[in-house]
Design an enzyme around this catalytic site. Structure first.
Site, short mmCIF file in Angstrom:
data_model
loop_
_atom_site.label_atom_id
_atom_site.label_comp_id
_atom_site.label_asym_id
_atom_site.label_seq_id
_atom_site.Cartn_x
_atom_site.Cartn_y
_atom_site.Cartn_z
N ASP A 71 0.84 -1.20 0.00
CA ASP A 71 0.00 0.00 0.00
C ASP A 71 0.88 1.25 0.00
O ASP A 71 2.03 1.21 0.44
CB ASP A 71 -0.88 0.04 1.26
CG ASP A 71 -1.85 -1.13 1.30
OD1 ASP A 71 -2.18 -1.67 0.24
OD2 ASP A 71 -2.27 -1.48 2.43
N1 URA Z 1 -1.28 -5.96 3.79
C1 URA Z 1 -1.76 -4.72 3.84
O1 URA Z 1 -2.79 -4.46 4.43
N2 URA Z 1 -1.05 -3.75 3.23
C2 URA Z 1 0.12 -3.98 2.59
O2 URA Z 1 0.74 -3.05 2.06
C3 URA Z 1 0.61 -5.29 2.55
C4 URA Z 1 -0.12 -6.28 3.17
#
Ligand code: URA
Length: 238
Positions: free
Chosen positions: A103
């Site tokens: 993310d």
């Molecule tokens: N899980 C998440 O919620 N975000 C990420 O960036 C990676 C795994």
């Protein structure tokens, strides 16, 4: 391999652009200027320079980036900069892709390659490649948090409960968990389903590689390294 084709394959532009680079004397092969774009080059252990910058010939390329917060894992980012802006342009031209995504606000280990089979293998849910995440939680963890994550939580769109391989508290609001799933927002959704909320998320490990250790020791936020054969072996050794 002919020099123009070699440069094109390594991401220095179209064949025409690569021929021009060579004809302009911008390319050195093993230390010497070569101005014939049709020169046959032995690629074994090849080092070369383009416009004064040194490169190693790599048939396929494998990278590990310490992703900072505020970068999107997309070639066409919507609201932030792209993680691809942290890589040298020729690598982007040769179409390296991230192995899964983090993310925009997640930091940590992100792999890239232009080897489709490698990307597929590492991102395939069937291969169960574990990843390690450290989450800072909005609330001090309840006693039920770790047991719920280990037992499995229900997520919308997931047919079965999703469980962490490991989970442990490193402090009242710091949770470390190991997971072999690569679903969208999976860690944030699991922790929300278990009754807490992620404030910040960091991925410290992918397969057998960990930030700050072995081949990734000293890799600072925003930096990348090439993964050599030993590092790739370590990545798979889990
Ligand atoms: N899980 C998440 O919620 N975000 C990420 O960036 C990676 C795994």
């Amino acid at each position: 391999m002919k020099l123009d084709r070699l440069l094109q394959a390594q991401g220095f532009g179209s064949r025409r652009q690569c021929r021009q680079l060579v004809e302009l004397g911008e390319v050195r092969v093993r230390g010497d200027v070569v101005d014939d774009p049709d020169a046959a080059i032995d690629t074994a252990g090849l080092t070369y320079e383009v416009a004064g910058e040194a490169w190693i010939y790599r048939e396929k390329t494998y990278l590990a980036l310490f992703k900072p917060a505020g970068f999107e894992c997309s070639h066409e980012p919507k609201h932030h900069r792209s993680v691809y802006s942290l890589l040298p342009h020729p690598l982007v031209v040769r179409n390296v892709q991230s192995v899964g995504r983090l993310d925009v606000d997640t930091t940590g280990l992100l792999l890239f390659s232009d080897d489709g089979a490698f990307i597929h293998t590492l991102s395939s849910p069937k291969k169960h490649v574990p990843k390690i995440y450290r989450a800072e939680l909005a609330e001090p963890a309840a006693d039920t948090l770790v047991p719920r994550l280990l037992a499995g939580v229900d997520l919308i769109d997931e047919p079965r409960p999703v469980a962490a391989l490991d989970a442990c508290l490193r402090g009242p609001t710091t949770l470390e968990m190991r997971l072999d799933l690569g679903k969208y927002h999976v860690v944030k959704r699991m922790i929300a389903a278990a009754g807490n909320h992620v404030q910040t998320l960091h991925r410290s490990g992918f397969g057998g590689l960990s930030l700050g250790e072995g081949p990734l020791a000293g890799l600072a936020e925003g930096q990348f390294i090439y993964l050599d054969a030993d590092a790739l072996r370590q990545l798979r050794a889990v």
